[in-house]
Design a protein around this motif. Structure first.
Motif, mmCIF file in Angstrom:
data_model
loop_
_atom_site.group_PDB
_atom_site.id
_atom_site.type_symbol
_atom_site.label_atom_id
_atom_site.label_comp_id
_atom_site.label_asym_id
_atom_site.label_seq_id
_atom_site.Cartn_x
_atom_site.Cartn_y
_atom_site.Cartn_z
ATOM 1 N N GLY A 196 0.810 -1.219 0.000
ATOM 2 C CA GLY A 196 0.000 0.000 0.000
ATOM 3 C C GLY A 196 0.843 1.268 0.000
ATOM 4 O O GLY A 196 2.062 1.242 0.229
ATOM 5 N N SER A 197 0.177 2.391 -0.252
ATOM 6 C CA SER A 197 0.871 3.663 -0.419
ATOM 7 C C SER A 197 1.596 4.118 0.851
ATOM 8 O O SER A 197 2.704 4.656 0.788
ATOM 9 N N GLU A 198 0.994 3.891 2.014
ATOM 10 C CA GLU A 198 1.625 4.334 3.250
ATOM 11 C C GLU A 198 2.902 3.544 3.516
ATOM 12 O O GLU A 198 3.930 4.104 3.922
ATOM 13 N N PHE A 199 2.847 2.224 3.282
ATOM 14 C CA PHE A 199 4.047 1.402 3.458
ATOM 15 C C PHE A 199 5.143 1.852 2.505
ATOM 16 O O PHE A 199 6.312 1.988 2.905
ATOM 17 N N LYS A 200 4.792 2.099 1.246
ATOM 18 C CA LYS A 200 5.803 2.514 0.265
ATOM 19 C C LYS A 200 6.446 3.839 0.651
ATOM 20 O O LYS A 200 7.656 4.035 0.463
ATOM 21 N N ARG A 201 5.633 4.748 1.204
ATOM 22 C CA ARG A 201 6.169 6.042 1.616
ATOM 23 C C ARG A 201 7.186 5.865 2.747
ATOM 24 O O ARG A 201 8.290 6.434 2.702
ATOM 25 N N HIS A 202 6.830 5.071 3.761
ATOM 26 C CA HIS A 202 7.762 4.836 4.872
ATOM 27 C C HIS A 202 8.977 4.024 4.417
ATOM 28 O O HIS A 202 10.105 4.272 4.859
ATOM 29 N N PHE A 203 8.747 3.070 3.541
ATOM 30 C CA PHE A 203 9.835 2.226 3.032
ATOM 31 C C PHE A 203 10.858 3.062 2.274
ATOM 32 O O PHE A 203 12.068 2.934 2.491
ATOM 33 N N ALA A 205 11.428 6.219 2.529
ATOM 34 C CA ALA A 205 12.112 7.159 3.419
ATOM 35 C C ALA A 205 13.198 6.465 4.230
ATOM 36 O O ALA A 205 14.216 7.077 4.592
ATOM 37 N N THR A 206 12.986 5.175 4.506
ATOM 38 C CA THR A 206 13.922 4.439 5.359
ATOM 39 C C THR A 206 14.961 3.669 4.563
ATOM 40 O O THR A 206 16.144 3.632 4.923
ATOM 41 N N LEU A 207 14.510 3.040 3.473
ATOM 42 C CA LEU A 207 15.401 2.175 2.691
ATOM 43 C C LEU A 207 15.303 2.501 1.203
ATOM 44 O O LEU A 207 14.888 1.655 0.400
ATOM 45 N N PRO A 208 15.668 3.712 0.811
ATOM 46 C CA PRO A 208 15.472 4.104 -0.586
ATOM 47 C C PRO A 208 16.241 3.248 -1.583
ATOM 48 O O PRO A 208 15.815 3.060 -2.720
ATOM 49 N N ALA A 256 17.004 -4.575 10.740
ATOM 50 C CA ALA A 256 16.062 -4.010 9.754
ATOM 51 C C ALA A 256 14.916 -3.291 10.467
ATOM 52 O O ALA A 256 14.430 -3.761 11.507
ATOM 53 N N PRO A 257 14.479 -2.162 9.951
ATOM 54 C CA PRO A 257 13.345 -1.464 10.569
ATOM 55 C C PRO A 257 12.054 -2.251 10.408
ATOM 56 O O PRO A 257 11.915 -3.070 9.489
ATOM 57 N N GLU A 258 11.113 -2.005 11.300
ATOM 58 C CA GLU A 258 9.791 -2.615 11.228
ATOM 59 C C GLU A 258 8.762 -1.516 10.968
ATOM 60 O O GLU A 258 8.940 -0.372 11.380
ATOM 61 N N PHE A 259 7.701 -1.879 10.278
ATOM 62 C CA PHE A 259 6.678 -0.900 9.913
ATOM 63 C C PHE A 259 5.322 -1.310 10.483
ATOM 64 O O PHE A 259 4.941 -2.484 10.401
ATOM 65 N N SER A 260 4.627 -0.341 11.049
ATOM 66 C CA SER A 260 3.295 -0.604 11.593
ATOM 67 C C SER A 260 2.313 -0.893 10.463
ATOM 68 O O SER A 260 2.348 -0.245 9.406
ATOM 69 N N TYR A 261 1.423 -1.858 10.685
ATOM 70 C CA TYR A 261 0.439 -2.242 9.657
ATOM 71 C C TYR A 261 -0.873 -2.624 10.339
ATOM 72 O O TYR A 261 -1.296 -3.779 10.316
ATOM 73 N N PRO A 262 -1.533 -1.663 11.005
ATOM 74 C CA PRO A 262 -2.745 -1.969 11.774
ATOM 75 C C PRO A 262 -3.917 -2.394 10.896
ATOM 76 O O PRO A 262 -3.961 -2.107 9.689
#
Length: 295
Positions: A196-203, A205-208, A256-262
């Protein structure tokens, strides 16, 4: 039966429903000709139905020109009533056609990534607690689910990205995460799963540098099967990969960073049937009891 809406009134009968359906189809596609094609009738029939509807209401509903058909102000006012009329008719037909032992129904939906195990557990919990509720389920993309909920075609939906429309209740059910895992001793190729778009945005920013993966997927379960068989690494939902981690088939990528996915439950505000309230309680119970969703 008379369907009343302020200054508008329609008899509830087979042809009257067809008039409302025709009105909505023209409104959707923008021309009489396209509406006729989609309804599988002639353009003359569509024109006749609109005339009959306008005569019954005493109002002009469309302005026709070379560009197509545009709603008048009265047409815009009538649109919501036409939609309610058609939906009520369809719901009545569905309810009356239920098996004798099933006199209540619930319409639930989930986006593709949530049908298993969340939707499965929900349906199983309903069936294990009662046999008199007819379940209508739908798995679709978020946009379609939101529209169906707005139009009263679904009673409740499960999504990862909520819509804070004023007519919705938004309830967070589970705080899940997306974690970076790999196959031990076979960590390549890189797999990118579109969560999804929110995951891609955070991804990004963190792991370009990681976005240009060797393989890209829009379906997590498919990516996981490919990775387990051929090796690789990627981001997956914690509860999906938990037992693979426990068995040593996968391992977490160190650092590796973790991303919230509620996960959210959405339903419309206002009065709900006892059946709907009971079904929502079954969902909450299925989450609290299932090992898949224990934090």
């Amino acid at each position: 039966m008379i369907f009343k809406c302020n200054n508008f009134a329609l008899k509830w009968g087979g042809m009257d429903i067809e008039l409302a359906k025709t009105f909505l189809e023209i409104m959707s596609v923008g021309t009489f000709n396209e509406a006729a094609e989609r309804l599988n009738v002639t353009q003359t029939t569509v024109t006749a139905r609109v005339r009959a509807l306008e005569k019954a209401l005493g109002k002009q509903l469309f302005i026709r020109n070379r560009a197509g058909a545009k709603l008048t102000q009265d047409g815009e006012r009538f649109a919501g009533y036409a939609l309610s009329l058609v939906q009520t008719w369809e719901q009545a037909k569905q309810q009356l056609n239920l098996p004798a032992q099933q006199r209540q129904s619930i319409r639930i939906g989930a986006e593709q990534s949530l049908w298993n195990p969340l939707m499965v557990d929900w349906i199983n919990t309903i069936q294990s607690n009662t046999d008199n509720i007819h379940i209508q389920s739908e798995v679709a993309d978020v946009e379609k689910l939101i529209v169906s909920l707005e139009q009263n075609q679904l009673d409740a939906i499960l999504v990862h990205r909520p819509n804070y429309y004023s007519g919705f209740v938004v309830e967070q059910l589970v705080e899940e995460k997306l974690i970076h895992v790999q196959v031990p001793n076979q960590p390549k190729p890189d797999l990118f799963i579109d969560w999804g778009s929110e995951f891609k945005r955070h991804f990004d920013a963190t792991l370009p540098q990681k976005r240009q993966a060797a393989m890209t997927f829009n379906l997590g379960p498919l990516a996981l099967k490919v990775m387990l068989k051929n090796g690789g690494n990627g981001y997956f939902r914690t509860r999906v990969v938990a037992h693979y981690l426990a068995q040593g088939l996968l391992e977490k990528v160190t650092g590796a960073p973790e991303f919230s996915y509620p996960i959210y439950l959405l339903y419309r505000k206002g009065t709900r049937s006892d059946c709907c309230l009971q079904t929502l309680d079954y969902l909450r119970a299925s989450i609290s009891l299932s090992e898949h969703w224990q934090v």
